[in-house]
Structures are given as structure tokens and as C-alpha cells.
Design a protein around this motif. Structure first.
Motif, mmCIF file in Angstrom:
data_model
loop_
_atom_site.group_PDB
_atom_site.id
_atom_site.type_symbol
_atom_site.label_atom_id
_atom_site.label_comp_id
_atom_site.label_asym_id
_atom_site.label_seq_id
_atom_site.Cartn_x
_atom_site.Cartn_y
_atom_site.Cartn_z
ATOM 1 N N THR A 384 15.170 60.845 111.214
ATOM 2 C CA THR A 384 13.789 61.467 111.139
ATOM 3 C C THR A 384 13.829 62.738 110.221
ATOM 4 O O THR A 384 14.643 63.583 110.751
ATOM 5 C CB THR A 384 13.020 61.414 112.356
ATOM 6 N N TYR A 397 9.240 60.930 107.594
ATOM 7 C CA TYR A 397 10.003 59.889 107.575
ATOM 8 C C TYR A 397 10.754 59.609 108.756
ATOM 9 O O TYR A 397 11.120 60.069 109.428
ATOM 10 C CB TYR A 397 10.909 60.262 106.353
ATOM 11 N N ARG A 399 13.640 56.641 109.433
ATOM 12 C CA ARG A 399 14.539 55.638 108.556
ATOM 13 C C ARG A 399 15.612 54.947 109.344
ATOM 14 O O ARG A 399 16.292 55.623 110.481
ATOM 15 C CB ARG A 399 15.228 56.131 107.329
ATOM 16 N N LYS A 401 19.393 53.480 108.840
ATOM 17 C CA LYS A 401 20.215 53.248 107.505
ATOM 18 C C LYS A 401 21.759 52.476 108.120
ATOM 19 O O LYS A 401 21.990 52.589 109.201
ATOM 20 C CB LYS A 401 20.601 54.760 107.172
ATOM 21 N N ASP A 419 19.377 51.912 102.831
ATOM 22 C CA ASP A 419 18.124 51.845 103.831
ATOM 23 C C ASP A 419 17.778 50.702 104.329
ATOM 24 O O ASP A 419 17.435 49.557 103.535
ATOM 25 C CB ASP A 419 16.996 52.437 102.833
ATOM 26 N N THR A 422 12.150 51.914 106.401
ATOM 27 C CA THR A 422 11.434 53.124 106.148
ATOM 28 C C THR A 422 10.223 53.115 106.601
ATOM 29 O O THR A 422 9.531 52.351 106.101
ATOM 30 C CB THR A 422 11.935 53.490 104.690
ATOM 31 N N LYS A 424 6.928 55.807 106.669
ATOM 32 C CA LYS A 424 6.335 57.190 106.272
ATOM 33 C C LYS A 424 4.906 57.227 106.700
ATOM 34 O O LYS A 424 4.226 56.262 106.768
ATOM 35 C CB LYS A 424 6.360 56.979 104.696
#
Length: 427
Positions: A384, A397, A399, A401, A419, A422, A424
Motif C-alpha cells: 500500500t 493504492y 496492490r 503482486k 499486478d 489493484t 485505488k
């Protein structure tokens, strides 16, 4: 007138021999002749000086068998011509011959002969009556040595010369019988322990003061320490199970170092599959038996720890690279010439064209780590951060991964960063 002489009464009455009388007379004459010849022959045969002369001829001609036959050995004695000839040669034949001659002269002078010594009693000389005492034969008797070998364990197979004996108890002094001095082969073997034991050699048996030889074998036994990274594994020696765990056999005794003896341990992995340790020769008094799958697991665990650290360092260096738009902070994390390296180099340097950007990295959490192979690994993360720029404003953000790491030539590289998800949030 011719007068005839008168015959005497004796001549007148002499009778001629009969055929039977003539036959008896002839037989008696022959017997007397045979007895005379036999006496001459036997006297010559049993002449001791001729015996010594025969010894001398045989010795000088190196006729070991003929030389040995001139001597006597007691029944049950282990003896051979080769050994005896070698001992006499070492002792000195001239010296022995003179001593034998001297003892014979003592016998002929009705004196008691002495025993000839060579460290212990070697040869005795004495007269033996032959043919109801009509003749005497001088005998040269080789005096043997009684041999004993100490056996530390029961059921040890011991061999001395051509005789083999198995010990019946621990610490037994095994008697092998009587042997004339000489060189003899010896050997032993023992299968009663966890380590098979065997050795062989040769020794020179010499007469002892009491004609008893105690053979002290240099057993050379030692203790071998055994360990493994699986202490519950069963120890095997030369392919045979000891039926004991490594933890139960920390020390093996008796043992002798022998590179021909192989030691390993056997167990099961977490899936129930039989696994075997490295097979090692018994050439050290300390043996460690590693299992390949344990080493693999350990290496993989080491990879995991190292990659976790690399990821944390990468995220820290990535923050610096973005802040200063300098790709050099993270360039070494990628393979030279790889696409991901080019992409990240462009991504970092492109920030020079973003007015008023700023990153606030909040969380870099490792979610999972998986081994794809012994040279490729997958790490998943949850990251983050807050991002802001003059154009986009402020955004949070979140995410997930996936990082693919590889290990090559002692170095780690990031091959992929994907990714997975995600989220946002406009701030």
C-alpha cells in the motif's frame, strides 16, 4: 715187496655228510653271511656322524626336504621343511652342526647330551634303542613351541598357519597347538559387531624360554562416532541393516577404519517414500550421514529467507529510485538486458516528466512464498502507498503482486513483477 700203509681207526670210520646235513650247513653259512652284512649295514645306517654328514650335504645343496627329513618332530607338531631351513640358516648351520657333533660325542662317551637352545629349547639329541637294543639310533628332535592367541570376543575366527579356530567366549586365550619356529601367516575375522572386522599378516615365530608363545595381535580397534540430520534413520553397514537408529548408535565399537566398508542411513520422507543418505566409506572416526532431501529442504529454506530479505531491500531501494528518479538504485535486481529491467528503467526515469509527484509507501507485506524449482521461486505481496501529483491529485493504492525470482551462479534476480489486483481510492 710193496707194503700198504694201514689206515687209522678214525679215518677208517669217518662217514660222508648226508644231503640234509649239507643243506643245513649251506643255509647256516648264508645266514651268518647275511647277519654279518646286516650288522655292517645297520651299523653304517645308524652311525650318527654319517647322519650329520647327510645333513651337511642336504643343507649345502639347499635340499630343504632332505635336510628336514634328517630331523624328528613330535606327533601333532606343525612343521615344514621351508620354515626349518630358514630358521637354521638364521641360526647358522656351521654353529648348529658343531653343536650336534658335540652332543653325539657325549652320547658315544655314555654322557647325557644337552638341549640346544635358540631363544628357547630348539633341538634335543638322544639315543634310541633299535632292534631290541642291539643298536642305538641317535635322534635329532626339533622342539616345538606351543602357540596361543588372545581373542577379545566370542565367535572370532582366528587362523594361524593352516589351522582355523572360532573362539567360544569373550577374552579367550585360544590354543593352536605346537609349531616349530618359523614364519607363519595369521588372520582373523569377526562379524559379531556392527562393523565387520578382518585383518591378516605374517609373523616370525621364535622359540620362547618356556616354549610357549603368546601371540599379541595388534587389533587396532577404535570407536567411530556416527551422526545424521535424521537421527531416527536406520544405520546400514555394507548394505546390511544394523536394525538400530542413528540415535541409538552414537558410537560404533569395535571398529577399524576401512575405505572398502560403506556406511549409510535410511529413512522415510514426509510422503512415506524411502530415502537414503549419502553413502560414505568408513575412513574416518567421525561420520556424518546427510540426506539429500533434507539438504534440499534446508537450501530451499535458505532461499526463502534470502529472497524475503531481497524483496524488503528492493522495496526500500525502489522508493529511493522513484524519489530521486535514479534507476541505479534498483538496476542490479534485474538481469542485464532483460525486458523487465528496461521497463522499470523507463518507468523510473519517466517520473522526471511528472510535475509535483510524491509517493508515501505505507506497507510492504509478504503474503506467501513458494518454491517453483530449485532455481525459481514465487513471492506474493500486499503493498500500500499514497501517490499524489499536480495532475492526478492524491490517490491511495492497495496492490497484490506476484514476484518471480530466479537463482543463478550464486546470484538472485527478479524476472517478473505481476499486478494480481489493484484497488485505488481517491483521497
Amino acid at each position: 715187496m710193496k707194503i700198504e700203509p694201514k689206515l687209522s681207526a678214525q679215518k677208517k670210520h669217518r662217514k660222508k655228510m648226508t644231503k640234509k646235513q649239507k643243506w643245513i650247513f649251506s643255509i647256516s653259512s648264508v645266514l651268518l653271511l647275511v647277519l654279518a652284512i646286516t650288522h655292517f649295514v645297520l651299523s653304517s645306517i645308524y652311525e650318527p656322524t654319517k647322519q650329520i654328514s647327510a645333513m651337511n650335504d642336504a643343507y649345502n645343496n639347499q635340499d630343504k626336504d632332505a635336510f628336514f627329513q634328517e630331523f624328528e618332530v613330535k606327533e601333532g607338531t606343525v612343521a615344514d621343511a621351508q620354515n626349518f631351513y630358514a630358521i637354521v640358516k638364521e641360526y647358522g648351520w656351521t654353529n648348529l652342526r658343531n653343536q650336534l657333533t658335540y652332543e653325539v660325542e657325549r652320547i658315544m662317551n655314555n654322557e647325557n647330551p644337552d638341549i640346544i637352545y635358540n631363544g628357547g629349547e630348539f633341538i634335543s639329541v638322544h639315543s634310541k634303542p633299535i632292534l631290541f637294543g642291539l643298536y642305538d639310533r641317535v635322534e635329532f628332535i626339533i622342539i616345538p613351541t606351543e602357540v596361543f592367541i588372545y581373542a577379545p570376543f566370542k565367535n572370532m575366527t582366528l587362523q594361524f598357519g593352516d589351522k582355523e579356530i572360532v573362539s567360544k567366549s569373550d577374552e579367550e586365550n585360544v590354543g593352536f597347538g605346537h609349531y616349530i619356529p618359523g614364519e607363519y601367516a595369521w588372520s582373523y575375522s569377526y562379524e559379531g559387531g556392527y562393523i565387520p572386522l578382518a585383518d591378516e599378516g605374517k609373523l616370525m615365530l621364535e622359540a620362547q624360554a618356556d616354549n610357549i608363545a603368546q601371540i599379541d595381535v595388534d587389533w587396532g580397534f577404535q570407536t567411530v562416532s556416527v551422526d545424521s540430520d535424521l537421527e531416527d534413520a536406520i544405520l546400514y553397514v555394507n548394505g546390511k541393516s544394523t536394525e538400530k537408529k542413528v540415535s541409538e548408535l552414537r558410537e560404533l565399537y569395535p571398529a577399524k577404519l576401512n575405505s572398502k566398508i560403506e556406511v549409510y542411513a535410511q529413512s522415510q520422507d514426509k510422503d512415506g517414500k524411502t530415502v537414503k543418505s549419502d553413502v560414505l566409506p568408513l575412513d574416518s572416526d567421525t561420520i556424518y550421514l546427510p540426506f539429500e532431501h533434507i539438504r534440499t529442504e534446508q537450501k530451499l529454506a535458505e532461499h526463502g529467507d534470502i529472497i524475503r530479505d531481497i524483496y524488503k531491500n528492493f522495496r526500500s531501494d525502489y522508493s529511493s529510485a522513484i524519489r530521486y528518479t535514479n534507476f541505479d538504485y534498483i538496476g542490479d535486481y534485474f538481469r542485464e538486458g532483460s525486458k523487465i529491467k528496461k521497463d522499470y528503467a523507463k518507468f523510473v526515469t519517466d517520473h522526471d516528466n511528472i510535475p509535483g509527484y510524491n509517493y508515501e509507501f505505507l506497507l510492504n507485506e509478504i503474503i506467501s512464498f513458494n518454491t517453483l524449482s530449485d532455481k525459481q521461486f514465487e513471492l506474493q505481496s500486499y503493498e500500500t502507498f499514497n501517490y499524489s501529483s499536480d495532475k492526478e491529485g492524491s490517490i491511495n493504492y492497495e496492490r497484490k503482486k506476484k514476484y518471480i525470482f530466479s537463482f543463478e551462479n550464486g546470484k538472485y534476480f527478479i524476472d517478473e513483477i505481476v499486478d494480481l489486483d489493484t484497488k485505488k481510492t481517491k483521497l
